[in-house]
Design an enzyme around this catalytic site. Structure first.
Site, PDB file in Angstrom:
ATOM      1  N   ALA A 106       0.816  -1.213   0.000  1.00 26.28           N
ATOM      2  CA  ALA A 106       0.000   0.000   0.000  1.00 26.28           C
ATOM      3  C   ALA A 106       0.854   1.270   0.000  1.00 26.28           C
ATOM      4  O   ALA A 106       0.437   2.298  -0.533  1.00 26.28           O
ATOM      5  CB  ALA A 106      -0.948   0.003   1.189  1.00 26.28           C
TER       6      ALA A 106
ATOM      7  N   ASN B  52      -6.063   3.321  10.742  1.00 24.40           N
ATOM      8  CA  ASN B  52      -5.355   2.150  11.280  1.00 24.40           C
ATOM      9  C   ASN B  52      -5.193   2.185  12.793  1.00 24.40           C
ATOM     10  O   ASN B  52      -5.104   1.145  13.427  1.00 24.40           O
ATOM     11  CB  ASN B  52      -3.990   2.018  10.608  1.00 24.40           C
TER      12      ASN B  52
ATOM     13  N   GLN C 176      -6.934  -0.564   5.486  1.00 24.78           N
ATOM     14  CA  GLN C 176      -7.530  -1.174   6.683  1.00 24.78           C
ATOM     15  C   GLN C 176      -8.988  -1.553   6.477  1.00 24.78           C
ATOM     16  O   GLN C 176      -9.532  -2.331   7.258  1.00 24.78           O
ATOM     17  CB  GLN C 176      -7.430  -0.215   7.875  1.00 24.78           C
TER      18      GLN C 176
ATOM     19  N   HIS D  73      -0.758  -7.961   3.166  1.00 23.95           N
ATOM     20  CA  HIS D  73      -0.480  -8.464   4.516  1.00 23.95           C
ATOM     21  C   HIS D  73      -1.429  -7.945   5.590  1.00 23.95           C
ATOM     22  O   HIS D  73      -1.341  -8.360   6.743  1.00 23.95           O
ATOM     23  CB  HIS D  73       0.981  -8.213   4.894  1.00 23.95           C
TER      24      HIS D  73
ATOM     25  N   THR E  66       9.148  -7.337 -12.985  1.00 25.12           N
ATOM     26  CA  THR E  66       8.575  -8.686 -13.033  1.00 25.12           C
ATOM     27  C   THR E  66       7.601  -8.868 -11.875  1.00 25.12           C
ATOM     28  O   THR E  66       7.901  -8.504 -10.738  1.00 25.12           O
ATOM     29  CB  THR E  66       9.696  -9.730 -12.950  1.00 25.12           C
TER      30      THR E  66
ATOM     31  N   CYS F 293       7.017   6.756  23.600  1.00 32.53           N
ATOM     32  CA  CYS F 293       8.104   5.849  23.970  1.00 32.53           C
ATOM     33  C   CYS F 293       8.106   4.576  23.139  1.00 32.53           C
ATOM     34  O   CYS F 293       9.141   3.987  22.879  1.00 32.53           O
ATOM     35  CB  CYS F 293       7.972   5.464  25.436  1.00 32.53           C
TER      36      CYS F 293
HETATM   37  C1  LIG Z   1      -0.335  -0.823   6.711  1.00 32.17           C
HETATM   38  C2  LIG Z   1      -0.877   0.414   6.077  1.00 32.17           C
HETATM   39  C3  LIG Z   1      -0.216   1.014   4.998  1.00 32.17           C
HETATM   40  C4  LIG Z   1       1.096   0.497   4.461  1.00 32.17           C
HETATM   41  O1  LIG Z   1       0.914  -0.718   3.779  1.00 32.17           O
HETATM   42  P1  LIG Z   1       2.185  -1.582   3.321  1.00 32.17           P
HETATM   43  O2  LIG Z   1       1.581  -2.602   2.414  1.00 32.17           O
HETATM   44  O3  LIG Z   1       2.747  -2.167   4.561  1.00 32.17           O
HETATM   45  O4  LIG Z   1       3.118  -0.671   2.611  1.00 32.17           O
HETATM   46  C5  LIG Z   1      -0.782   2.135   4.436  1.00 32.17           C
HETATM   47  N1  LIG Z   1      -1.934   2.649   4.895  1.00 32.17           N
HETATM   48  C6  LIG Z   1      -2.597   2.108   5.934  1.00 32.17           C
HETATM   49  C7  LIG Z   1      -3.870   2.721   6.407  1.00 32.17           C
HETATM   50  C8  LIG Z   1      -2.084   0.976   6.562  1.00 32.17           C
HETATM   51  O5  LIG Z   1      -2.741   0.447   7.592  1.00 32.17           O
END
Ligand SMILES: *Cc1c(COP(=O)(O)O)cnc(C)c1O
Length: 404
Positions: free
Chosen positions: A75, A155, A183, A205, A244, A330
């Protein structure tokens, strides 16, 4: 926990690969190793067919057509391609971009980069629940605006933006809408047609597929969206993204999308119940707990809470049995308090006492009950050590006795 690992409650950070997804990928990690760009033999055709099946699976999940799906490495790349690609393509039409303060860094940083390169950037505020009002978008659009970028679901707090309404505003003004739906896809219904989305980012993922694969939806009709390519090379993906293709990753992403589409209605209900069980269990055991995010317009799997009188890092140390995340400075990678909670007007003390607990496909009721116990015990122990908490109890006690 038999393997000594904590209970995983960080599904918005990443998800494990579903075994059914791995099964679908396996041939393409072993015997079916062809390059889909090889047009002259069966290895290539086999790989190409699998990639096209996956394209259909992604398109079906978001109401798109297959020719509108471009594969990327995730993403972050999709967001970069959408924002930079559209900004460059339409720079003669105008150089104004609108986004929102609670966006992911993968949107805010490319927008910042464009601002440094001369684009005018408007970053909209949100209300205390993390929501944008479509009227704010309408008011911010000028005749120079070419692109609005608003995420579907946040997120950190899970708040859902009114995307369909924002889409209608953009359409009426002839402005493109990009939506980082990383999300939301697979968790809540997303339809690029009814929501008026022109560009949409998603990631494997976050939906039980593999890491390192994502896609960008690029609308082809009403209007046809054009982008300046950001990765030049062999003209793959209709020239929009060369390189690719990651065939096993794409096959897994496709399978993951198909499973989400099938199971989403029941799974969303199951997760919302578990999340509410967690929330109520915590509220039964503790006072001075605050919800961050919208009470109802929220992802079914996301619970973000602040525990007054408790310090975030100390709490995380007590909760070693739980894999959760926090908005505190932190524990965050940037060493800064969460920009999302800050934008919602949450004060720094409360940000530092926040926990993000996100559930998923393998979360069980037993795990939730254990998590309630851990959190109630951990927070109670820390509060017992807190002079501030003791003082607050005493003064509240006085107030209560005066009232009676
Ligand atoms: C995890 C996330 C991304 C980044 O996605 P990747 O595939 O890890 O680069 C971008 N936007 C939101 C809202 C996400 O939760």
């Amino acid at each position: 926990m038999s393997d000594g690992m904590p209970i995983y409650l960080d599904y918005n950070a990443t998800t494990p690969i579903d075994p059914r997804v791995l099964d679908a990928m396996m041939p393409f990690l072993t015997s079916a190793y062809g390059n889909p760009a090889s047009k002259s033999h069966a290895f290539g055709w086999q790989a190409e067919a699998a990639v096209e099946t996956a394209r259909e699976q992604l398109a079906d999940l978001i109401g798109a057509s297959t020719r509108e799906i471009v594969w990327t490495a995730g993403a972050t790349e999709s967001n970069n391609l959408a924002l930079r690609g559209a900004a460059e393509m339409y720079r003669d039409r105008g150089q104004h971009i609108i986004t929102c303060r609670t966006e992911h860094r993968a949107v805010l940083d490319p927008c910042q980069h464009l601002a440094e390169a001369g684009w005018l950037l408007t970053v909209l505020d949100v209300d205390p629940t993390g929501r944008l009002d479509p009227q704010q978008v309408a008011d911010a659009i000028t005749d120079q605006t070419v692109l609005v970028s608003v995420m579907a679901a946040n997120n950190e707090v899970g708040t859902l933006h009114p995307i369909a309404e924002i889409g209608a505003v953009c359409k009426a003004r002839g402005v493109l809408l990009h939506c980082d739906a990383t999300q939301a896809v697979g968790k809540v219904p997303i339809d690029v047609q009814t929501m008026g989305i022109d560009l949409l980012s998603a990631s494997g993922h976050k939906i039980y597929g593999p890491k390192g694969v994502g896609c960008l939806y690029v609308r082809r009709r009403d209007p046809r969206v054009r982008l300046c390519c950001q990765i030049h090379g062999g003209q793959h993906e209709r020239g929009l993204r060369s390189g690719t293709l990651n065939v096993p990753g794409i096959v897994g992403f496709g399978q993951a999308a198909a499973i989400c589409r099938e199971e989403m209605p029941d799974e969303a209900v199951r997760l919302a119940k578990l999340r509410d069980r967690l929330h109520h269990g915590i509220l039964d055991g503790l006072d001075d707990v605050y919800l961050n995010g919208h009470p109802t317009e929220r992802l079914p799997n996301t619970l973000n809470l602040s525990f007054a009188y408790v310090e975030g890092e100390a709490l995380m140390m007590r909760l070693r049995a739980l894999a959760v995340s926090s908005g505190s400075a932190c524990t965050s990678e940037s060493r800064e308090p969460s920009h999302v909670l800050t934008a919602m007007g949450v004060d720094e003390t409360r940000i530092n006492s926040s926990l993000r607990i996100t559930l998923g496909r393998y979360t069980t009721a037993e795990e939730i009950d254990r998590a309630v116990d851990e959190i109630v015990r951990g927070v109670t122990q820390l509060r017992e050590l807190s002079p501030l908490y003791e003082l607050a109890r005493k003064t509240q006690g006085h107030a209560a006795s005066r009232e009676t």
